[in-house]
Motif scaffolding. Structure first.
Motif: not given
Length: 352
Positions: A1-9
């Motif tokens: 399983m792969r994941f889409e995650t939030p991105f914070l810079p």
């Protein structure tokens, strides 16, 4: 399983994502256009320049900008100066980072952007937001075909409404139907949002969050949710949190094969907590307060504690067969009564 995650810079958080990027299917992020409404009300203190700088480090991971507010001020649709500001930022993310698409809810804004700068949307994949609440192939087709008429590229993935999370037969059937129309399009579930099951406040709450971006508007989490909305309901009836269709790290193994990816949320939680949440899904286990894992009811973590590891082995299978008739079942209420520890101060003592 792969994941889409939030991105914070945040540089350290970006380094963490670089280290695990083989497990990532995509990242999503706020566009940082001043005054642009957002589906989350809290500001994280970053800016567009830092966003581009850090996204460059995630080479090879598909990047999606968020236009997922429920609505925007109507003046934006005809304000060419503001549309240019949005378009310029999206173009920079395409050219200088790795933006491949947008996640959107407000199709008025999409049409306005496409009409104002048609070259901008060429090649940009438009993915309907989870806030579009897709549960049928007809709904997905409507969103996809509308966006392609505007000039956007067809999405390669679709996120369905949370109400399907624990309905494996419906997920399998939806995936089969979608694959017959859009071969290879990946089915994605939003895993760790802890909103009420079939939440009656949801659409109004999303509108209030969008409204909070307008000058002088109050923060709806403070003025509404704690006093009249879902947080008060969960505090008064804690079993409601256990009937929410979230997917814990421990539950991922039980998902049907039709689910290609999981989307994680929590971009307002800060880089440290978000890293812990992502790591838990990589590890397949969360040890600690269930409220801290979930996005939306995390404000209750200061006064409510349920040890996630204490949930029984049959919890997922039992709630997957849920009738939604809580008053005639009692499973979640009994489980919450056994596991919940209330911590001072009481929610009723908060003054917002």
């Amino acid at each position: 399983m792969r994941f889409e995650t939030p991105f914070l810079p945040d540089p350290d958080f970006t380094s963490f994502l670089v280290d695990i990027k083989d497990h990532l299917s995509a990242v999503h992020f706020r566009l940082y256009v001043p005054g642009l409404a957002d589906a989350r009300s809290a500001s994280d203190g970053f800016d567009g320049k830092t966003l581009v700088e850090q996204l460059r480090r995630l080479d090879g991971v598909p990047q999606y900008g968020l236009l997922n507010a429920r609505f925007h001020h109507p003046d934006i649709y005809t304000n060419t100066t503001y549309l240019d500001r949005i378009a310029d930022h999206v173009q920079r993310l395409k050219d200088d980072a790795g933006l491949v698409g947008l996640v959107a809810t407000d199709f008025y804004l999409l049409k306005a952007l496409a009409r104002h700068q048609p070259d901008l949307v060429t090649g940009v994949r438009l993915t309907p937001s989870v806030n579009c609440a897709i549960t049928t192939v007809q709904e997905l087709v409507s969103y996809v075909e509308t966006a392609t008429r505007y000039g956007f590229a067809r999405p390669v993935r679709y996120v369905v409404d949370r109400r399907l999370n624990r309905q494996p037969q419906k997920l399998d059937e939806l995936a089969r139907q979608v694959d017959s129309i859009y071969p290879g399009m990946a089915l994605v579930l939003l895993a760790n949002e802890g909103c009420l099951a079939d939440c009656p406040y949801r659409l109004t709450h999303e509108a209030q969050i969008a409204l909070a971006s307008f000058p002088g508007a109050p923060d709806p989490m403070v003025t509404v949710a704690r006093r009249l909305g879902c947080l008060e309901d969960i505090s008064n009836t804690p079993g409601l949190i256990l009937s929410s269709p979230f997917i814990r790290p421990e539950d991922v193994q039980h998902l049907p094969a039709s689910v290609a990816e999981l989307k994680l949320c929590g971009r307002t939680r800060g880089p440290n907590r978000l890293r812990q949440i992502i790591q838990a899904y990589l590890d397949g286990a969360w040890k600690g307060n269930l409220f801290e894992l979930l996005d939306a009811p995390e404000a209750l973590a200061r006064t409510h504690f349920i040890e996630n590891a204490a949930l029984p082995e049959e919890y997922y299978s039992t709630t997957t067969q849920c009738s939604k008739l809580c008053s005639s079942c009692g499973y979640c209420d009994a489980l919450a009564k056994a596991l919940l520890v209330r911590l001072p101060p009481d929610l009723s003592q908060w003054d917002g």
